[in-house]
Enzyme design. Sequence first.
Site, PDB file in Angstrom:
ATOM      1  N   LYS A 130      45.586  37.054   9.738  1.00 31.08           N
ATOM      2  CA  LYS A 130      44.680  36.118  10.453  1.00 31.08           C
ATOM      3  C   LYS A 130      44.950  36.096  11.983  1.00 31.08           C
ATOM      4  O   LYS A 130      44.202  36.249  12.670  1.00 31.08           O
ATOM      5  CB  LYS A 130      45.049  34.804   9.910  1.00 31.08           C
ATOM      6  CG  LYS A 130      44.247  34.456   8.530  1.00 31.08           C
ATOM      7  CD  LYS A 130      44.309  32.766   8.128  1.00 31.08           C
ATOM      8  CE  LYS A 130      43.882  32.658   6.992  1.00 31.08           C
ATOM      9  NZ  LYS A 130      44.289  31.197   6.261  1.00 31.08           N
ATOM     10  N   LYS A 213      39.845  40.750  -1.302  1.00 31.99           N
ATOM     11  CA  LYS A 213      39.525  39.640  -1.925  1.00 31.99           C
ATOM     12  C   LYS A 213      38.163  39.338  -1.434  1.00 31.99           C
ATOM     13  O   LYS A 213      37.940  39.295   0.028  1.00 31.99           O
ATOM     14  CB  LYS A 213      40.729  38.770  -1.935  1.00 31.99           C
ATOM     15  CG  LYS A 213      40.804  38.122  -0.420  1.00 31.99           C
ATOM     16  CD  LYS A 213      41.549  36.837  -0.535  1.00 31.99           C
ATOM     17  CE  LYS A 213      41.824  36.233   0.732  1.00 31.99           C
ATOM     18  NZ  LYS A 213      42.630  35.093   1.066  1.00 31.99           N
ATOM     19  N   LYS A 216      35.267  34.556   2.885  1.00 30.80           N
ATOM     20  CA  LYS A 216      34.130  34.153   4.059  1.00 30.80           C
ATOM     21  C   LYS A 216      34.239  34.872   5.246  1.00 30.80           C
ATOM     22  O   LYS A 216      33.447  35.410   5.869  1.00 30.80           O
ATOM     23  CB  LYS A 216      33.762  32.687   4.219  1.00 30.80           C
ATOM     24  CG  LYS A 216      34.949  32.031   4.986  1.00 30.80           C
ATOM     25  CD  LYS A 216      34.450  30.578   5.297  1.00 30.80           C
ATOM     26  CE  LYS A 216      35.269  29.956   6.134  1.00 30.80           C
ATOM     27  NZ  LYS A 216      35.224  30.106   7.406  1.00 30.80           N
TER      28      LYS A 216
HETATM   29  P1  TYM Z   1      41.896  28.100   0.723  1.00 33.46           P
HETATM   30  O1  TYM Z   1      41.080  26.889   0.735  1.00 33.46           O
HETATM   31  O2  TYM Z   1      41.901  29.368   1.623  1.00 33.46           O
HETATM   32  O3  TYM Z   1      41.776  28.685  -0.940  1.00 33.46           O
HETATM   33  C1  TYM Z   1      41.552  27.562  -2.031  1.00 33.46           C
HETATM   34  C2  TYM Z   1      41.938  28.316  -3.227  1.00 33.46           C
HETATM   35  O4  TYM Z   1      41.035  29.379  -3.574  1.00 33.46           O
HETATM   36  C3  TYM Z   1      41.752  30.436  -3.966  1.00 33.46           C
HETATM   37  N1  TYM Z   1      40.935  31.682  -3.467  1.00 33.46           N
HETATM   38  C4  TYM Z   1      40.910  32.933  -4.525  1.00 33.46           C
HETATM   39  N2  TYM Z   1      41.063  32.888  -5.629  1.00 33.46           N
HETATM   40  C5  TYM Z   1      40.720  34.237  -6.391  1.00 33.46           C
HETATM   41  N3  TYM Z   1      39.950  35.157  -5.535  1.00 33.46           N
HETATM   42  C6  TYM Z   1      39.543  34.801  -4.492  1.00 33.46           C
HETATM   43  N4  TYM Z   1      38.808  35.860  -3.657  1.00 33.46           N
HETATM   44  C7  TYM Z   1      40.015  33.636  -3.572  1.00 33.46           C
HETATM   45  N5  TYM Z   1      39.673  33.181  -2.353  1.00 33.46           N
HETATM   46  C8  TYM Z   1      40.482  32.086  -2.439  1.00 33.46           C
HETATM   47  C9  TYM Z   1      43.222  30.365  -3.243  1.00 33.46           C
HETATM   48  O5  TYM Z   1      44.226  31.317  -3.714  1.00 33.46           O
HETATM   49  C10 TYM Z   1      43.512  28.879  -3.268  1.00 33.46           C
HETATM   50  O6  TYM Z   1      44.084  28.592  -4.524  1.00 33.46           O
HETATM   51  N6  TYM Z   1      46.676  27.833   1.397  1.00 33.46           N
HETATM   52  C11 TYM Z   1      45.693  27.306   0.572  1.00 33.46           C
HETATM   53  C12 TYM Z   1      45.359  25.733   0.630  1.00 33.46           C
HETATM   54  C13 TYM Z   1      46.670  24.822   0.687  1.00 33.46           C
HETATM   55  C14 TYM Z   1      47.491  24.513  -0.726  1.00 33.46           C
HETATM   56  C15 TYM Z   1      48.310  23.617  -0.379  1.00 33.46           C
HETATM   57  C16 TYM Z   1      47.340  25.200  -1.891  1.00 33.46           C
HETATM   58  C17 TYM Z   1      47.424  23.996   1.472  1.00 33.46           C
HETATM   59  N7  TYM Z   1      48.160  23.221   0.882  1.00 33.46           N
HETATM   60  C18 TYM Z   1      49.277  23.213  -1.567  1.00 33.46           C
HETATM   61  C19 TYM Z   1      48.207  24.798  -3.096  1.00 33.46           C
HETATM   62  C20 TYM Z   1      49.099  23.831  -2.763  1.00 33.46           C
HETATM   63  C21 TYM Z   1      44.462  28.098   0.490  1.00 33.46           C
HETATM   64  O7  TYM Z   1      44.491  29.210   0.218  1.00 33.46           O
HETATM   65  O8  TYM Z   1      43.238  27.419   0.665  1.00 33.46           O
END
Ligand code: TYM
Length: 353
Positions: A130, A213, A216
């Site tokens: 990022k 992956k 967006k």
């Molecule tokens: P975020 O919002 O980026 O993603 C949310 C969840 O979606 C999963 N994900 C995917 N899984 C499979 N294929 C994909 N292409 C794909 N894109 C996204 C992510 O692995 C995630 O599980 N950092 C976290 C947010 C967070 C969090 C936490 C998670 C903040 N605090 C505590 C667990 C526990 C995240 O990636 O959000």
Amino acid sequence: MSELVIMAPNSDEQPARLPRLLSGIQPTSDSYHLGNYLGAVKQWVSLQSSYEAFYCVVDLHALTLDLPAPDVLRERTRVSVAQLLAAGLDPQQCTLFLQSHVPEHTRLSWVLECMTGYGEAARMTQFKDKASRGGAEHHSVGLLTYPVLQAADILVYEADAVPVGEDQRQHLELTRTLAQRFNSRYGNTFTVPDAVIPKATAKILDLQDPSKKMSKSLGDAGTINLLDDASSLTKKIKRAVTDTDTAVRFDPEAKPGVSNLLTILGALTDRPVHDVAGDFDGQGYGALKSAVADATVAFAEPFAKRTNDLLADPAELDRILADGADRARAVASVTLAAAYERIGFLSPTEARR
Ligand code: TYM
């Protein structure tokens, strides 16, 4: 997926509790995409009845890349909550809340930041990805400390398990390291959590660039947004990149685009991917794409309708969030108080004497 069983009582006085689960999702766009759903939220729904489950919309994390306009953040947060409910989260079975409603997350995060090396944080792959997009001047300190706040989100609930997609594995490793570091410095305080990563759908790939992956940030053409209408969903899927061969076969190395479509179809129809692939023996990619488009629309149309129905009653969403915040704080405040006491902070009552 790792199996977890109901934990035995820690001592004679304490009753057994259901194993605890926590996960989070950012409210950074107007619609969740199929990767979010198949990689994470679908698991959240199926696990909510067998765990004491806490799910939070991580609105504090939503500031780490840029600062959304206040009305945009408010709107996206409500749309996020509505989508999670539309996907099947049941506030009677799980605790659904906003991260910004529970100040214990940031109060623990500060302590964990003081226990994290600068280099350790800067080595996180997601940070490097990022940060490299915007240039050094344009990324915030919040982007660097993002995974530490994530660790606090998890540890403050003493979560046993964290259902996430593959891209979160490294953040979960850091969380485990920080829990162990705190415990060895101050005595056993935090549960060391396990990542729960689905086997088949851990990484849903971008439709236009199946080496990456679905995200967006890669652009709209490769992302299946759950709130898109049927015709744009169908168009995007029909334009998905495949390969010059014609055989429909599950082979993620040699045929990532085709295998990704098979994975999506299997997950949406709850069938093993090899069975799904067998349906297309002797048929070309057109038939596969039509089937994926039909299954996606069959899921997305009622999902969007439920989301819009929920958004029509914002007072009810606010009530669910207020109730969730109360239940979350009841747990988080106990863990934080124990951690603060072990660190040596005077408690507010001692300080008043
Ligand atoms: P975020 O919002 O980026 O993603 C949310 C969840 O979606 C999963 N994900 C995917 N899984 C499979 N294929 C994909 N292409 C794909 N894109 C996204 C992510 O692995 C995630 O599980 N950092 C976290 C947010 C967070 C969090 C936490 C998670 C903040 N605090 C505590 C667990 C526990 C995240 O990636 O959000």
